[in-house]
Design a protein around this motif. Structure first.
Motif, PDB file in Angstrom:
ATOM      1  N   HIS A  47      95.909 -28.346 -42.181  1.00  0.00           N
ATOM      2  CA  HIS A  47      96.607 -27.084 -42.436  1.00  0.00           C
ATOM      3  C   HIS A  47      95.604 -26.032 -42.910  1.00  0.00           C
ATOM      4  N   GLY A  48      94.684 -26.450 -43.781  1.00  0.00           N
ATOM      5  CA  GLY A  48      93.651 -25.530 -44.256  1.00  0.00           C
ATOM      6  C   GLY A  48      92.764 -25.032 -43.130  1.00  0.00           C
ATOM      7  N   PRO A  54      90.482 -23.823 -47.504  1.00  0.00           N
ATOM      8  CA  PRO A  54      91.025 -25.068 -48.051  1.00  0.00           C
ATOM      9  C   PRO A  54      92.337 -24.830 -48.792  1.00  0.00           C
ATOM     10  N   ILE A  55      93.206 -25.805 -48.729  1.00  0.00           N
ATOM     11  CA  ILE A  55      94.468 -25.751 -49.464  1.00  0.00           C
ATOM     12  C   ILE A  55      94.198 -26.276 -50.871  1.00  0.00           C
ATOM     13  N   ALA A  68     100.621 -26.205 -48.314  1.00  0.00           N
ATOM     14  CA  ALA A  68      99.927 -26.116 -47.029  1.00  0.00           C
ATOM     15  C   ALA A  68     100.874 -25.603 -45.954  1.00  0.00           C
ATOM     16  N   ARG A  69     102.050 -26.124 -45.962  1.00  0.00           N
ATOM     17  CA  ARG A  69     103.067 -25.715 -44.997  1.00  0.00           C
ATOM     18  C   ARG A  69     103.429 -24.237 -45.176  1.00  0.00           C
ATOM     19  N   ARG A  70     103.563 -23.810 -46.405  1.00  0.00           N
ATOM     20  CA  ARG A  70     103.876 -22.406 -46.684  1.00  0.00           C
ATOM     21  C   ARG A  70     102.797 -21.490 -46.114  1.00  0.00           C
ATOM     22  N   ASP A  77     104.186 -16.439 -39.094  1.00  0.00           N
ATOM     23  CA  ASP A  77     105.091 -15.299 -39.236  1.00  0.00           C
ATOM     24  C   ASP A  77     104.392 -13.946 -39.080  1.00  0.00           C
ATOM     25  N   ASP A  78     103.067 -13.927 -39.167  1.00  0.00           N
ATOM     26  CA  ASP A  78     102.298 -12.682 -39.071  1.00  0.00           C
ATOM     27  C   ASP A  78     101.724 -12.563 -37.655  1.00  0.00           C
TER      28      ASP A  78
END
Length: 189
Positions: A47-48, A54-55, A68-70, A77-78
């Motif tokens: 995800h990072g 990095p998360i 990470a999901r957020r 969304d952008d």
């Protein structure tokens, strides 16, 4: 469609993370190099990679996955972020395509790893099995060979393991798992 697929897969992975018992985090997984925690850490790390940073970790794998999901959802969304072209081991692609073709697909297979290691439901949705099977078996032989070579796509990157033979008549899910280097027939980790 890509965001919906990511969210469905992230929901399924998150549910598996939430169902890991505290004493299971250091148990082995079907990924020979990783424990249960290592599988989740890898998915968080990926995800990072998708968001370019990095998360941060709190020590709580579920909270860390949710963060990470957020961050990935914010990138999806952008429109400017999602359509930005980034370099990848497979060549340049947009962030949204990278999320779909690497991270989202990775959560399906590592969700199975997590389920197998922790005694959860190992069933992969039929649509995901079919999609991943079609993708994996349509890759040119030289790409498959590179994917099976540790470090083939860069230091520390191992995409597939050696193919594991499954019995004739095995389900498509088991054939997919064997093709990417997992042994769906063995309960031993």
């Amino acid at each position: 469609m890509i965001a919906e697929r990511y969210n469905a897969r992230a929901d399924a992975f998150e549910a598996k993370v939430a169902n890991v018992e505290p004493e299971q985090w250091d148990d082995p997984s079907p990924c020979a190099e990783w424990t249960v925690r290592g599988v989740v850490d890898h998915v968080i790390d990926m995800h990072g990679v998708m968001v370019g940073r990095p998360i941060p970790r709190t020590g709580d794998p579920l909270a860390d996955f949710r963060e990470a999901r957020r961050q990935v959802q914010a990138a999806l969304d952008d429109p400017a972020s999602a359509t930005t072209e980034v370099p990848t081991p497979a060549g340049p692609m947009t962030v949204i395509d990278h999320i779909d073709q690497v991270l989202s697909d990775d959560m399906v297979l590592h969700g199975w790893d997590l389920a197998r290691a922790t005694g959860q439901d190992e069933t992969i949705p039929d649509s995901d099995v079919r999609r991943l099977w079609d993708i994996a078996t349509s890759l040119p032989a030289e790409i498959i060979e590179k994917a099976r070579t540790p470090g083939g796509f860069g230091p520390g990157i191992e995409v597939y393991g050696p193919e594991v033979q499954v019995p004739d008549g095995a389900s498509l899910q088991d054939r997919l798992l064997g093709y990417v280097g997992r042994d769906p027939m063995s309960k031993n980790l």
